[in-house]
Design a protein around this motif. Structure first.
Motif, PDB file in Angstrom:
ATOM      1  N   LEU A 164      99.262 141.009  71.042  1.00  0.00           N
ATOM      2  CA  LEU A 164      99.744 139.717  70.540  1.00  0.00           C
ATOM      3  C   LEU A 164     101.130 139.846  69.906  1.00  0.00           C
ATOM      4  CD1 LEU A 164      96.556 138.099  68.938  1.00  0.00           C
ATOM      5  CD2 LEU A 164      97.760 137.381  71.011  1.00  0.00           C
ATOM      6  N   HIS A 165     101.381 140.976  69.255  1.00  0.00           N
ATOM      7  CA  HIS A 165     102.689 141.182  68.635  1.00  0.00           C
ATOM      8  C   HIS A 165     103.789 141.142  69.695  1.00  0.00           C
ATOM      9  CE1 HIS A 165     105.534 143.914  66.122  1.00  0.00           C
ATOM     10  NE2 HIS A 165     105.774 142.644  65.904  1.00  0.00           N
ATOM     11  N   GLY A 166     103.586 141.856  70.804  1.00  0.00           N
ATOM     12  CA  GLY A 166     104.564 141.851  71.887  1.00  0.00           C
ATOM     13  C   GLY A 166     104.709 140.483  72.545  1.00  0.00           C
ATOM     14  N   PHE A 167     103.588 139.759  72.658  1.00  0.00           N
ATOM     15  CA  PHE A 167     103.654 138.416  73.257  1.00  0.00           C
ATOM     16  C   PHE A 167     104.526 137.490  72.428  1.00  0.00           C
ATOM     17  CE2 PHE A 167     101.849 134.113  72.814  1.00  0.00           C
ATOM     18  CZ  PHE A 167     102.220 133.596  74.051  1.00  0.00           C
ATOM     19  N   TYR A 168     104.352 137.483  71.108  1.00  0.00           N
ATOM     20  CA  TYR A 168     105.155 136.596  70.271  1.00  0.00           C
ATOM     21  C   TYR A 168     106.625 136.992  70.291  1.00  0.00           C
ATOM     22  CZ  TYR A 168     101.067 134.206  68.403  1.00  0.00           C
ATOM     23  OH  TYR A 168      99.930 133.457  68.274  1.00  0.00           O
ATOM     24  N   PHE A 169     106.919 138.280  70.438  1.00  0.00           N
ATOM     25  CA  PHE A 169     108.306 138.698  70.566  1.00  0.00           C
ATOM     26  C   PHE A 169     108.925 138.131  71.839  1.00  0.00           C
ATOM     27  CE2 PHE A 169     111.359 141.680  72.440  1.00  0.00           C
ATOM     28  CZ  PHE A 169     112.348 141.653  71.464  1.00  0.00           C
ATOM     29  N   LEU A 170     108.211 138.239  72.970  1.00  0.00           N
ATOM     30  CA  LEU A 170     108.730 137.701  74.233  1.00  0.00           C
ATOM     31  C   LEU A 170     108.843 136.180  74.178  1.00  0.00           C
ATOM     32  CD1 LEU A 170     106.772 139.922  76.795  1.00  0.00           C
ATOM     33  CD2 LEU A 170     109.172 140.131  76.096  1.00  0.00           C
TER      34      LEU A 170
END
Length: 435
Positions: A164-170
């Motif tokens: 989820l952390h990477g998704f919100y960054f993208l």
């Protein structure tokens, strides 16, 4: 609307918090007796090198009380509730005797992600009726780790949160790029005004609020990845911004469709789907908004252990009612748009209505459909599939509506207005005589 937003702020920011994967608190003998083992937290381990660390402020008192930490692998609450106190304690897969300041318990390798529950018990837990000595409660810190990319137990994220952390960054990166590309033409359209000025303002506000929600989630998870606690206020703000975005979009869609339908007898056919401030349409829109806001708040706080996600898979009463409301509103708008399309002769206008319908249905139905589809996924994937899917679908829906209302050709044919009042139109002087 301002009173509703103020209520949302108070309930979200001052409501019950959630427990992170670095859990601090008090081990209480009375709480352990009442619950047949005091519930501490739940964590989903995956792969190898899982670790549970427990730190105590008073190890001597813990040894005197025969304190212990109980770890249960893949056991439902209902399975434990049916057991007697002694049976419940004996079912623990691991028992950690708390007689030192720090204890490390390694979790065996998991073939697939598995949920573990952590409970506390001592020698007074199963002594019903016995007097509990007036000892002070034990202050503790429990840390739970999964293996990181290097195989070391340093990852605070449970299996259902991983990624989820990477998704919100993208997502934030996509918002930033889109903002750089479209901010100028959008600003010019809002500055010129026009018959759809209010619609464009609400769309812009809703999309900006979604961006704020994504930013708050990213900040919370970035901190969470380092300490396992994060910034709970940021998580609460993310939920709040998302809820305000939801109710803003619903108010806009209901005002457009219901306003046009309720006043169809006196509204010119050349100007459908425009903001209508009649008492009846306003009452319908506000009623739908209030109902959705209440259900959103109820869903967020129906499970005090739920993480900071705006969309949940749990089958709570509030969640089911919210899904039913969205399906019902989608059917209502479908019937309204069907009436409009069935009586429309212009091909361009029908295309306009169909595109508008696609944007509405995508926004309303993505959550119910994704919740239904999530049954085919594993337990640790369901929450992520629904959360990521709904955010992406609703963002796409807003883009579709933006493209529709900012389109010069279809917008001109539907509104049949002078070019003076249209956003993003050709030069006024060059084209005034053509229409």
């Amino acid at each position: 609307m301002s009173y509703l937003i103020a209520t949302l702020v108070a309930l979200v920011l001052f409501g019950p918090g959630v427990s992170g994967k670095t859990v601090t608190g008090l081990f209480g003998s009375e709480a352990a007796r009442q619950e047949k083992g005091q519930f501490i937290t739940k964590f989903m381990y995956q792969g190898g090198s899982g670790l549970c660390v427990c730190r105590l402020d008073n190890s001597a008192l813990a040894a005197e009380k025969e304190s212990r930490l109980l770890l249960y692998q893949d056991m439902m609450d209902s399975d434990l509730d049916d057991l007697s106190c002694h049976e419940r304690l004996s079912k623990a897969h691991f028992t950690v005797r708390l007689n030192q300041e720090e204890h490390n318990q390694t979790i065996p390798r998991q073939a697939f992600p598995t949920a573990w529950q952590v409970l506390y018990a001592d020698r007074h837990t199963c002594e019903e009726g016995a007097v509990i000595p007036s000892h002070s409660d034990l202050r503790f810190t429990v840390l739970l780790f999964n293996a990181d990319s290097a195989g070391n137990p340093l990852d605070h994220f449970s299996a259902e949160e991983a990624g989820l952390h990477g998704f919100y960054f993208l997502l934030l990166l996509a918002y930033f790029i889109a903002c750089c590309i479209y901010i100028q033409p959008l600003y010019q359209a809002l500055k010129k005004g026009g018959p759809m000025h209010t619609v464009l303002k609400v769309l812009t506000t809703a999309l900006a609020l979604q961006g704020c929600s994504a930013l708050c989630n990213y900040i919370h998870l970035a901190r969470y990845s380092r300490d396992g606690t994060g910034i709970p206020l940021m998580g609460s703000l993310a939920e709040f911004w998302d809820m305000v975005s939801q109710v803003s979009m619903l108010y806009m869609l209901l005002s457009l469709c219901m306003g046009w339908t309720l006043s169809r007898g006196r509204k010119p056919q050349s100007r459908p789907l425009q903001w209508e401030q009649s008492p009846a349409s306003t009452a319908v829109a506000v009623g739908g908004v209030v109902t959705q806001a209440v259900l959103l708040l109820w869903e967020q706080y129906s499970d005090s252990e739920s993480e900071h996600h705006s969309y949940h898979v749990q089958q709570s009463v509030a969640g089911l009612l919210l899904i039913a409301l969205r399906v019902g509103l989608a059917l209502l708008l479908a019937s309204i748009l069907y009436q409009i399309i069935s009586t429309e002769r212009s091909t361009l206008k029908r295309d306009f209505y169909l595109c508008f319908a696609k944007g509405c249905f995508l926004w309303f139905l993505c959550h119910p459909v994704l919740v239904l589809m999530s049954v085919v996924f594993n337990e640790h994937q369901k929450e992520k599939v629904v959360t990521i899917g709904v955010i992406l679908c609703q963002s796409i829906s807003m883009v579709v509506l933006y493209q529709l209302f900012l389109s010069r050709s279809l917008y001109w044919e539907v509104s049949s207005l002078s070019s003076v009042s249209l956003p993003l139109t050709m030069s006024r002087t060059n084209h005034r005589g053509r229409y």
